[in-house]
Write a protein that holds these residues in place. Structure first.
Motif, PDB file in Angstrom:
ATOM      1  N   VAL A   9      65.829  48.480  38.851  1.00 25.09           N
ATOM      2  CA  VAL A   9      65.601  49.758  37.982  1.00 25.09           C
ATOM      3  C   VAL A   9      65.286  48.976  36.735  1.00 25.09           C
ATOM      4  O   VAL A   9      64.528  49.496  35.933  1.00 25.09           O
ATOM      5  N   ARG A  10      66.180  47.935  36.373  1.00 22.26           N
ATOM      6  CA  ARG A  10      65.880  47.293  35.022  1.00 22.26           C
ATOM      7  C   ARG A  10      64.427  46.801  34.819  1.00 22.26           C
ATOM      8  O   ARG A  10      63.742  46.928  33.924  1.00 22.26           O
ATOM      9  N   GLU A  11      64.181  46.014  35.860  1.00 20.69           N
ATOM     10  CA  GLU A  11      62.813  45.574  35.766  1.00 20.69           C
ATOM     11  C   GLU A  11      61.587  46.444  35.828  1.00 20.69           C
ATOM     12  O   GLU A  11      60.766  46.198  35.043  1.00 20.69           O
ATOM     13  N   LEU A  12      61.744  47.580  36.552  1.00 20.21           N
ATOM     14  CA  LEU A  12      60.883  48.573  36.657  1.00 20.21           C
ATOM     15  C   LEU A  12      60.474  49.114  35.134  1.00 20.21           C
ATOM     16  O   LEU A  12      59.532  49.662  34.724  1.00 20.21           O
ATOM     17  N   ARG A  25      60.011  38.670  43.492  1.00 15.21           N
ATOM     18  CA  ARG A  25      60.542  37.302  43.176  1.00 15.21           C
ATOM     19  C   ARG A  25      61.350  37.331  41.835  1.00 15.21           C
ATOM     20  O   ARG A  25      62.480  36.703  41.963  1.00 15.21           O
ATOM     21  N   THR A  26      61.382  38.223  41.146  1.00  8.81           N
ATOM     22  CA  THR A  26      62.184  38.224  39.975  1.00  8.81           C
ATOM     23  C   THR A  26      63.612  38.717  40.277  1.00  8.81           C
ATOM     24  O   THR A  26      64.551  38.225  39.780  1.00  8.81           O
ATOM     25  N   VAL A  27      63.920  39.713  41.497  1.00  8.52           N
ATOM     26  CA  VAL A  27      65.228  40.125  41.656  1.00  8.52           C
ATOM     27  C   VAL A  27      65.914  39.276  42.829  1.00  8.52           C
ATOM     28  O   VAL A  27      66.946  39.475  43.316  1.00  8.52           O
ATOM     29  N   GLY A  28      64.788  38.330  43.246  1.00 12.70           N
ATOM     30  CA  GLY A  28      65.307  37.476  44.437  1.00 12.70           C
ATOM     31  C   GLY A  28      65.526  38.115  45.761  1.00 12.70           C
ATOM     32  O   GLY A  28      66.072  37.569  46.554  1.00 12.70           O
ATOM     33  N   ILE A  29      64.380  38.843  46.152  1.00 13.30           N
ATOM     34  CA  ILE A  29      64.500  39.555  47.421  1.00 13.30           C
ATOM     35  C   ILE A  29      63.036  39.426  48.093  1.00 13.30           C
ATOM     36  O   ILE A  29      62.172  38.900  47.310  1.00 13.30           O
ATOM     37  N   ALA A  30      62.881  39.437  49.339  1.00 15.24           N
ATOM     38  CA  ALA A  30      61.574  39.652  50.187  1.00 15.24           C
ATOM     39  C   ALA A  30      60.727  40.921  49.635  1.00 15.24           C
ATOM     40  O   ALA A  30      61.310  41.961  49.423  1.00 15.24           O
ATOM     41  N   LEU A  41      65.124  54.315  46.231  1.00 16.49           N
ATOM     42  CA  LEU A  41      65.412  54.810  44.898  1.00 16.49           C
ATOM     43  C   LEU A  41      64.733  55.842  44.412  1.00 16.49           C
ATOM     44  O   LEU A  41      65.168  56.742  43.590  1.00 16.49           O
ATOM     45  N   ARG A  42      63.521  55.867  44.680  1.00 11.48           N
ATOM     46  CA  ARG A  42      62.536  57.152  44.359  1.00 11.48           C
ATOM     47  C   ARG A  42      63.075  58.320  45.266  1.00 11.48           C
ATOM     48  O   ARG A  42      63.096  59.553  44.729  1.00 11.48           O
ATOM     49  N   GLU A  43      63.570  58.368  46.476  1.00 20.97           N
ATOM     50  CA  GLU A  43      63.909  59.407  47.466  1.00 20.97           C
ATOM     51  C   GLU A  43      65.226  59.970  46.900  1.00 20.97           C
ATOM     52  O   GLU A  43      65.357  61.086  47.066  1.00 20.97           O
ATOM     53  N   ARG A  44      65.960  58.821  46.415  1.00 17.85           N
ATOM     54  CA  ARG A  44      67.448  59.309  45.686  1.00 17.85           C
ATOM     55  C   ARG A  44      67.167  59.918  44.313  1.00 17.85           C
ATOM     56  O   ARG A  44      68.479  60.482  44.000  1.00 17.85           O
ATOM     57  N   GLY A  45      66.173  60.040  43.721  1.00 15.92           N
ATOM     58  CA  GLY A  45      65.896  60.346  42.423  1.00 15.92           C
ATOM     59  C   GLY A  45      66.437  59.535  41.476  1.00 15.92           C
ATOM     60  O   GLY A  45      66.524  60.030  40.377  1.00 15.92           O
ATOM     61  N   VAL A  46      66.643  58.237  41.573  1.00 17.81           N
ATOM     62  CA  VAL A  46      67.065  57.180  40.570  1.00 17.81           C
ATOM     63  C   VAL A  46      65.800  57.070  39.683  1.00 17.81           C
ATOM     64  O   VAL A  46      65.807  56.991  38.435  1.00 17.81           O
ATOM     65  N   ILE A  47      64.781  56.661  40.270  1.00 18.91           N
ATOM     66  CA  ILE A  47      63.271  56.537  39.869  1.00 18.91           C
ATOM     67  C   ILE A  47      62.886  57.943  39.883  1.00 18.91           C
ATOM     68  O   ILE A  47      62.446  58.243  41.205  1.00 18.91           O
ATOM     69  N   ARG A 145      64.140  51.617  25.567  1.00 15.84           N
ATOM     70  CA  ARG A 145      63.157  51.672  26.692  1.00 15.84           C
ATOM     71  C   ARG A 145      63.701  51.375  28.176  1.00 15.84           C
ATOM     72  O   ARG A 145      63.231  51.710  29.171  1.00 15.84           O
ATOM     73  N   ILE A 146      64.797  50.519  27.885  1.00 19.50           N
ATOM     74  CA  ILE A 146      65.567  50.253  29.262  1.00 19.50           C
ATOM     75  C   ILE A 146      66.884  50.560  29.248  1.00 19.50           C
ATOM     76  O   ILE A 146      67.667  50.521  28.357  1.00 19.50           O
ATOM     77  N   ILE A 147      67.194  51.671  30.207  1.00 19.34           N
ATOM     78  CA  ILE A 147      68.508  51.977  30.397  1.00 19.34           C
ATOM     79  C   ILE A 147      69.312  51.341  31.466  1.00 19.34           C
ATOM     80  O   ILE A 147      68.847  51.178  32.489  1.00 19.34           O
ATOM     81  N   ASP A 148      70.522  50.681  30.987  1.00 20.36           N
ATOM     82  CA  ASP A 148      71.135  49.853  31.903  1.00 20.36           C
ATOM     83  C   ASP A 148      71.809  50.774  32.961  1.00 20.36           C
ATOM     84  O   ASP A 148      72.556  51.736  32.593  1.00 20.36           O
ATOM     85  N   PRO A 149      71.577  50.801  34.306  1.00 19.13           N
ATOM     86  CA  PRO A 149      72.001  51.587  35.325  1.00 19.13           C
ATOM     87  C   PRO A 149      73.538  51.126  35.259  1.00 19.13           C
ATOM     88  O   PRO A 149      74.522  52.004  35.995  1.00 19.13           O
ATOM     89  N   GLY A 150      74.276  50.198  34.799  1.00 18.63           N
ATOM     90  CA  GLY A 150      75.505  49.991  34.807  1.00 18.63           C
ATOM     91  C   GLY A 150      76.015  49.396  36.047  1.00 18.63           C
ATOM     92  O   GLY A 150      75.350  49.165  36.998  1.00 18.63           O
ATOM     93  N   PRO A 151      77.513  48.841  36.217  1.00 21.63           N
ATOM     94  CA  PRO A 151      77.764  48.277  37.226  1.00 21.63           C
ATOM     95  C   PRO A 151      77.855  49.068  38.411  1.00 21.63           C
ATOM     96  O   PRO A 151      78.041  50.355  38.423  1.00 21.63           O
ATOM     97  N   ALA A 152      77.593  48.282  39.376  1.00 20.55           N
ATOM     98  CA  ALA A 152      77.417  49.201  40.789  1.00 20.55           C
ATOM     99  C   ALA A 152      78.522  50.138  41.231  1.00 20.55           C
ATOM    100  O   ALA A 152      78.419  51.092  41.706  1.00 20.55           O
ATOM    101  N   GLU A 153      79.763  49.779  40.891  1.00 22.02           N
ATOM    102  CA  GLU A 153      80.754  50.581  41.205  1.00 22.02           C
ATOM    103  C   GLU A 153      80.996  51.802  40.382  1.00 22.02           C
ATOM    104  O   GLU A 153      81.553  52.892  40.964  1.00 22.02           O
ATOM    105  N   ASN A 154      79.925  52.086  39.258  1.00 21.03           N
ATOM    106  CA  ASN A 154      80.226  53.216  38.627  1.00 21.03           C
ATOM    107  C   ASN A 154      78.882  54.377  39.278  1.00 21.03           C
ATOM    108  O   ASN A 154      79.002  55.421  38.716  1.00 21.03           O
TER     109      ASN A 154
END
Length: 156
Positions: A9-12, A25-30, A41-47, A145-154
């Motif tokens: 989310v931050r990178e996008l 590559r930036t976030v370290g996944i395939a 993330l789009r389906e869940r309405g986050v993006i 311009r970048i909204i930090d999604p915050g810690p995963a537990e929140n």
């Protein structure tokens, strides 16, 4: 959302035009994992979308203002009607429905102070539901311009 989703989310937000391969590559996944996570993330309405940033100055709309508006009677029909009216005007950037002394805050961009005056006289003065408005010219505007999604537990 976990830490990888937050990183995506931050990178996008920083650059939505980057390729899926570069994002992965930036976030370290395939890349396949990245594509699936963005889809979820789009389906869940986050993006909710990807947008182009536009220069208001380049469009000849150098003056921005916040318009504080009171309407009456205060009922759903009047509020929804005014909100739809204001949002449909080409000068309007945002419409906020408020609690408190003002019922709406309307963010506009116009060519100049004369354009703001004309907008108020032509678009607001004749509206029967508007019982009062005042304007505040914006000298400078900054938004994060970048909204930090915050810690995963929140996140839910």
């Amino acid at each position: 959302m976990d830490d990888i989703d937050s990183a995506i989310v931050r990178e996008l937000q920083a650059n939505a035009r980057q390729t899926n391969r570069d994002l992965a590559r930036t976030v370290g996944i395939a890349p396949s994992t990245c594509l699936e996570r963005v889809r979820l993330l789009r389906e869940r309405g986050v993006i909710t979308g990807f947008h182009a940033e536009v220069s208001l100055t380049a469009l000849g709309r150098e003056v921005q203002a916040l318009l504080h508006v009171q309407v009456r009677p205060l009922n759903r029909e009047v509020i929804e009607g005014f909100k739809a009216y204001a949002a449909g005007l080409p000068e309007v950037l945002s419409v906020f429905v408020l609690a408190g002394g003002d019922d709406f805050l309307v963010h506009v961009a116009v060519p100049g102070v004369d354009g703001l005056h004309a907008f108020l006289m032509d678009r607001f003065s004749a509206r029967r539901e508007i019982v009062g408005f005042r304007s505040s010219v914006i000298y400078q505007h900054h938004r994060n311009r970048i909204i930090d999604p915050g810690p995963a537990e929140n996140a839910r």
